[in-house]
Design a protein around this motif. Sequence first.
Motif, short mmCIF file in Angstrom:
data_model
loop_
_atom_site.label_atom_id
_atom_site.label_comp_id
_atom_site.label_asym_id
_atom_site.label_seq_id
_atom_site.Cartn_x
_atom_site.Cartn_y
_atom_site.Cartn_z
N GLY A 97 0.69 -1.27 -0.20
CA GLY A 97 -0.03 -0.05 -0.14
C GLY A 97 0.88 1.53 -0.10
O GLY A 97 0.39 2.12 0.56
N ASN A 98 2.08 1.20 -0.66
CA ASN A 98 2.84 2.39 -0.83
C ASN A 98 2.65 3.21 -2.09
O ASN A 98 1.95 2.61 -2.71
N THR A 99 3.20 4.37 -2.20
CA THR A 99 3.24 4.94 -3.43
C THR A 99 4.81 4.45 -4.12
O THR A 99 5.64 4.83 -3.32
N THR A 100 4.62 4.08 -5.34
CA THR A 100 5.94 3.78 -5.90
C THR A 100 6.24 4.63 -6.90
O THR A 100 5.33 5.24 -7.43
N ILE A 101 7.45 4.84 -7.65
CA ILE A 101 7.81 5.64 -8.46
C ILE A 101 8.51 4.97 -9.62
O ILE A 101 9.60 4.02 -9.55
N VAL A 102 7.89 5.33 -10.77
CA VAL A 102 8.61 4.81 -12.10
C VAL A 102 9.30 5.94 -12.74
O VAL A 102 8.79 6.71 -13.14
N PHE A 103 10.61 5.74 -12.70
CA PHE A 103 11.53 6.93 -13.06
C PHE A 103 12.31 6.49 -14.23
O PHE A 103 12.89 5.33 -14.30
N GLU A 104 12.07 6.99 -15.26
CA GLU A 104 12.63 6.89 -16.41
C GLU A 104 13.69 7.99 -16.77
O GLU A 104 13.53 9.01 -17.39
N GLY A 105 15.00 7.56 -16.43
CA GLY A 105 16.15 8.52 -16.47
C GLY A 105 17.08 7.82 -15.92
O GLY A 105 17.26 6.78 -15.78
N LYS A 106 18.13 8.64 -16.12
CA LYS A 106 19.58 8.14 -15.34
C LYS A 106 19.91 9.03 -14.03
O LYS A 106 19.52 10.22 -14.11
N PRO A 107 20.85 8.51 -13.28
CA PRO A 107 21.42 9.51 -12.52
C PRO A 107 22.11 10.55 -12.67
O PRO A 107 22.14 11.62 -11.92
N VAL A 108 22.68 10.67 -13.79
CA VAL A 108 23.35 11.88 -14.39
C VAL A 108 22.79 11.99 -15.84
O VAL A 108 22.64 11.33 -16.44
N GLY A 109 22.96 13.54 -16.33
CA GLY A 109 22.49 13.90 -17.73
C GLY A 109 21.23 13.86 -17.98
O GLY A 109 20.95 14.29 -18.96
N PRO A 163 18.11 15.99 -16.36
CA PRO A 163 19.03 16.65 -17.04
C PRO A 163 20.49 16.72 -16.27
O PRO A 163 21.55 17.15 -17.04
N ASP A 164 20.58 16.45 -15.03
CA ASP A 164 21.82 16.72 -14.20
C ASP A 164 22.15 15.74 -13.22
O ASP A 164 21.10 14.98 -12.96
#
Length: 633
Positions: free
Chosen positions: A303-315, A317-318
């Motif tokens: 029952g948590n909120t989850t995050i779907v992150f489409e990106g990289k740790p750097v770049g 944009p930063d």
Amino acid sequence: MGNTAGYKALYDGWKADPEAFWMKAAEAINWDEKPSKALFDKGDNLYEWFADAKCNTCYNAVDRHVEAGRGEQTAIIYDSPITHTKREISYVELRNRVATLAGALRAKGIEKGDRVIIYMPMVPEALEAMLACARLGAVHSVVFGGFAASELAVRIDDAKPKAIIAASCGLEPGRVVHYKPLLDGAIDMATHKPEFTVIFQREQEVAELKEGRDFNWHGFQYGVEPAECVPVEGNHPAYILYTSGTTGAPKGVIRHTAGHMVALNWSMKNIYNVDPGDVFWAASDVGWVVGHSYIAYGPLIHGNTTIVFEGKPVGTPDAGTFWRVISEHKVKSFFTAPTAFRAVKRVDPKGEFVGKYDLSCLKTVYLAGERADPDTIVWAQDQLKVPVIDHWWQTETGWAIAANPVGVEMLPVKLGSPSVPMPGYDVHILDEAGHELPAGELGAIAVKLPLPPGTLPNLWNAEARFQKSYLNTFPGYYETGDAGMIDEDGYLYIMARTDDVINVAGHRLSTGGMEEVLASHPDVAECAVIGVSDELKGQLPVGFVCLSNGVNRPHEEIVKECVTLVREKIGPVAAFKLACVVERLPKTRSGKILRGTMVSIADGKEFKMPATIDDPAILDEIKVALQGIGFAK
Ligand code: COA
Ligand code: AMP
């Protein structure tokens, strides 16, 4: 050492009565039919959990929260700096979307037990596809987007899916990953053919659909009856996830439904210290086990909120992206791989981006997937001013073997150690003959059987391989494939793999698999691939090839072809960019390639001349070759 009563009581309590421990944990799950007991001994060292229960993962991950009045809570936050998109999906919306998708799959003939391959990037639709399968009792197998078509084909032939759900494309910085041509290529290559595919068309690239075989994600759901959750047996496979072994043929790790839910749900509070409603973020990919357990199932079941992150740790944009996401979405517990922090640290060593965000919501950071080096942990602790917890697990186990049980008691952090065994895991350090080693001595890490709920009960269609890979070496134990030690306080240290698996940027890869590809090059007579140390990615693969007699082409050309071949056959994720041509490979008199010695040379480490080496002079040739590509300094 501080007070460990909380952990100690927990672990001892489990050990005294594992059955009662897991039956209690099982009370947090909604059952269609309750299990009569926890453990089922199937003989031959095979075990199952809650096998006689009836339950449904999608119901527990979605519907039950709506029924309990949590429908308006955000279930999934999609944050994609790469496409400049943000979107929230509430539990009630998720229920409706998944029920409709499941209804459409059912209308096309997908039923309980059918396999469905999912080949998608980090979009919420990937989670919806997984949940829709779970709703029907269909068995999904998610394939990571960084694999090449032939790797996908191998998985199609092994899992024999009735359908494949894919996206039109994935997005890597500066590059569109054309999923559809990869999918078409894989289906052409595979012997088994799926009956149909469902393609999620993204704005960035609209794929061409093959009439009669490919269906549009949106179109095929039009006007269908939503599907209800189908109760399945506790030992019904929830999914198959392929992982690298010693050879090029991946191992299909099976996850059973009931144990998976019980264990993940237990871990969310006891390890990750989140309560229902809290925001939990694992910055990984749905193609890996971390994504299965802690982007999709764990947080949603709990029952948590989850995050779907489409990106990289750097770049993208930063180097402040992680901190922006944590701050903006009020993340309480954050999970990533050490390599991601190393990437951020390299760009922003002083943490200037950290200061730009209010991170007061963040309470704990978790690292796994590869060894967490003390420098990285200290850097993260200094920057984020919260505990940074290393924990150790594998695709096979699905959740932590060793961790710091923060929700029970925060044990003192010892740098370089993923802390202590979790309930369910009776961890031992054994010598080659299977004898227990004393504290402080290095050996093979093995876990006394049975493994706890949520861990692999078997390999898909490969029981003999399961026995051979994990159970035969140390009778009565599960062989983890990792070497390490336990200290006087019971803390574990994970030092190295005992097999040919390497870890590149938190991605598990088989050097044996890469060798199979190099060996297929027409000019290559013999080859070896080793994992050398790399500051950013932990390890990097380096190939050595010996050419067939009479091959006179420039070596650079052959090396380039080898690099291209591995990218084509395994995929960009192999990060195979370094290779050299050598006259011969160092071997023992019995012909075994001395890979370990080559790694020591590459890393500039002292090594003992192997007594059985055929010709020690070869090691100098290897050193020169390695120096030519920037190693063995
Ligand atoms: N689909 C297609 N290609 C992918 C991909 C995906 N989902 N993920 C990675 N790749 C590609 C990359 O684009 C790269 O291609 P390139 O050779 O054309 O540059 C290649 O695979 C190697 O990827 P990677 O090793 O990840 O290197 P990187 O330079 O792209 O990124 C890091 C380095 C450290 C930023 C990145 O590895 C990272 O964020 N790691 C976090 C680790 C992680 O999530 N682990 C999962 C287990 S917890
Ligand atoms: P995977 O199956 O991809 O999750 O990879 C599992 C392997 O990664 C383990 O067997 C270890 O070799 C390595 N690994 C994972 N977590 C850790 C950790 N915290 N410390 C050291 N090695 C780790």
